[in-house]
Design an enzyme around this catalytic site. Structure first.
Site, PDB file in Angstrom:
ATOM      1  N   ASP A  39       3.896  14.547 -10.135  1.00 53.46           N
ATOM      2  CA  ASP A  39       4.057  13.873  -8.824  1.00 53.46           C
ATOM      3  C   ASP A  39       3.277  14.551  -8.128  1.00 53.46           C
ATOM      4  O   ASP A  39       3.094  16.105  -8.168  1.00 53.46           O
ATOM      5  CB  ASP A  39       5.307  13.906  -8.361  1.00 53.46           C
ATOM      6  N   SER A 141       2.170  -5.053 -11.697  1.00 54.90           N
ATOM      7  CA  SER A 141       2.876  -5.847 -11.088  1.00 54.90           C
ATOM      8  C   SER A 141       2.744  -7.490 -10.175  1.00 54.90           C
ATOM      9  O   SER A 141       1.349  -7.959 -10.676  1.00 54.90           O
ATOM     10  CB  SER A 141       2.969  -5.451  -9.329  1.00 54.90           C
ATOM     11  N   TYR A 166      -2.929  -3.282  -1.372  1.00 49.37           N
ATOM     12  CA  TYR A 166      -1.551  -2.898  -2.507  1.00 49.37           C
ATOM     13  C   TYR A 166      -1.740  -3.919  -3.690  1.00 49.37           C
ATOM     14  O   TYR A 166      -2.293  -3.398  -4.896  1.00 49.37           O
ATOM     15  CB  TYR A 166       0.270  -2.787  -2.098  1.00 49.37           C
ATOM     16  N   LYS A 170      -3.922  -3.002  -7.058  1.00 54.65           N
ATOM     17  CA  LYS A 170      -3.581  -3.032  -9.265  1.00 54.65           C
ATOM     18  C   LYS A 170      -3.717  -4.578  -9.837  1.00 54.65           C
ATOM     19  O   LYS A 170      -4.267  -3.792 -10.995  1.00 54.65           O
ATOM     20  CB  LYS A 170      -2.202  -3.972  -8.536  1.00 54.65           C
ATOM     21  N   PHE A 195       8.432  -7.476 -12.124  1.00 57.27           N
ATOM     22  CA  PHE A 195       9.067  -8.030 -11.093  1.00 57.27           C
ATOM     23  C   PHE A 195       9.373  -8.007  -9.871  1.00 57.27           C
ATOM     24  O   PHE A 195       8.942  -6.569  -9.425  1.00 57.27           O
ATOM     25  CB  PHE A 195       9.346  -9.795 -11.913  1.00 57.27           C
ATOM     26  N   ARG A 310       7.641 -13.843   6.960  1.00 52.53           N
ATOM     27  CA  ARG A 310       6.872 -12.236   7.047  1.00 52.53           C
ATOM     28  C   ARG A 310       5.064 -12.843   6.194  1.00 52.53           C
ATOM     29  O   ARG A 310       5.320 -13.446   4.954  1.00 52.53           O
ATOM     30  CB  ARG A 310       7.980 -10.867   6.387  1.00 52.53           C
TER      31      ARG A 310
END
Ligand code: WQD
Length: 365
Positions: A39, A141, A166, A170, A195, A310
């Site tokens: 990490d 995702s 983002y 993916k 999900f 949003r």
């Protein structure tokens, strides 16, 4: 009987100190894997300088499982360091979680996201190939589906019509994985499309502790329930859904964890270039439905205001999860009340996340 498909195998887990990575590491250790976690702490709490060298989330993972793991602070952009780790250990397979994932931030700093998510992945793939490591589980995702044309959504639904950077990272990485496995049949890859991951390990010892601002709904709702925020802002109340609020497929992080063990087990048994699976419950839940269940389960009040939509939000998204059940023998087990209850236990036991954890303050001998 417990799946011990990892016995005798070593798995490298990138982003291992993070929310999904730490919960998966619990299941990997329990399945018999030797785990090497990496990490760079871009979105997780670092090890205490005088501590055991393990970040608090992974110290807790050792507490939960009673097993030890190996940890390296390593940024995948540091290819030399990554190579050293592959030279020092015989790694059999890799789970790649490491990425930054704040949708709003990705629109403000696209290059940060392309560098951190794409370049890092290219480094990892090159080092894997150089060390003959070809078994990979990739953390993808459902955001790659964009706005669904039909629901529940299957893996054959078109991808790429993504509204945020983002999600595009993916999507691009999935494309890279398809290309390398077409070029070299040694690759044996599974991409898992999550999900909405929520909840925490039932012990309450590990959970979601973003070092960036709370944007996902459950951490934010918990802050309101704790009294740290005045109310929840519900983004949009006029969608064409059961009650006008956004619908998502919330899945318990421990269900995600078992999904990764099932995916690795599949790779060990059955070599194919690349396969893609949804990891969802198959149930769509609206924001208001989630809020009501969270209040009931935690016996708290969550004041809310319904405001404008949003930017970039999709209306409704939930999975057809039957392919993972058929091919991986995996199905989600945890209910929505359990997701809320487990998250709440983590939240109330760790009001400051990992920052206040004893291990962080008391130096280990
Ligand atoms: C869920 C619902 C909001 C906050 C994102 C990424 C996805 C994954 C999960 C990384 C929506 C509503 C939320 C709030 C609200 N990330 N909401 N008020 O946007 O579905 O998915 O996070 O892997 O890839 O796209 O998650 O939790 O932000 O929103 O009303 O304060 O809750 O509108 O309907 P999202 P979310």
């Amino acid at each position: 009987a417990r799946d011990m498909s990892g016995a005798g195998l070593t798995v490298l887990v990138t982003g291992g100190a993070g929310y999904i990575g730490s919960h998966c590491t619990v299941e990997l250790l329990q399945a018999g894997y030797a785990v090497i976690a990496l990490d760079n702490f871009v979105n997780s709490v670092p090890s205490a300088p005088s501590g055991s060298g393990l970040p608090p989330s992974l110290q807790r993972v050792q507490l939960i499982t009673g097993k030890e793991l190996t940890f390296y602070e390593c940024d995948l952009l540091d290819k030399t360091r990554l190579q050293q780790i592959f030279q020092e250990h015989k790694i059999d397979c890799v789970i790649h979680f490491a990425a930054i994932k704040a949708v709003g931030e990705s629109m403000q700093f696209p290059l940060l996201y392309y560098k951190n998510n794409l370049i890092a992945t290219i480094n990892l793939l090159e080092v894997m190939e150089a060390h003959n490591v070809y078994q990979l589980v990739f953390s993808s995702s459902c955001t790659v589906y964009g706005n669904p044309e039909s629901l529940p959504i299957t893996e054959s639904h078109p991808t790429g019509d993504v509204t945020n950077v983002y999600g595009r990272t993916k999507h691009f990485i999935e494309g890279m994985l398809k290309d390398i496995s077409a070029a070299n049949s040694k690759w044996n890859i599974i991409a898992l499309r999550y999900f909405n991951p929520v909840g925490a390990h039932p012990t309450g010892l590990i959970g979601e502790d973003p070092t960036k601002e709370f944007t996902n709904i459950m951490p934010y709702m918990a802050q309101v329930a704790m009294g740290n925020k005045p109310h929840l802002t519900i983004f949009g109340g006029d969608y064409d859904t059961v009650d006008g609020t956004g619908v998502r497929d919330y899945i318990h992080v421990m269900d995600l964890a078992s999904g990764h063990v099932a995916a690795l087990s599949k790779l060990h048994k059955d070599h194919q270039r690349i396969r893609i699976y949804n990891l969802g419950t198959g149930k769509g839940v609206s924001v208001l439905q989630l809020l009501k269940i969270f209040e009931a389960v935690t016996d708290t009040e969550i004041p809310f205001k319904i405001c404008s939509r949003r930017d970039g939000d999709i209306v409704s998204m939930y999975a057809n999860a039957s392919l993972a059940e058929k091919e991986l023998g995996w199905k989600s087990q945890f209910t929505l009340p359990q997701m809320c209850k487990d998250f709440w236990r983590w939240q109330t036991m760790n009001p400051d996340g990992y920052r206040s954890s004893v291990e962080n303050s008391v130096s280990r001998k």
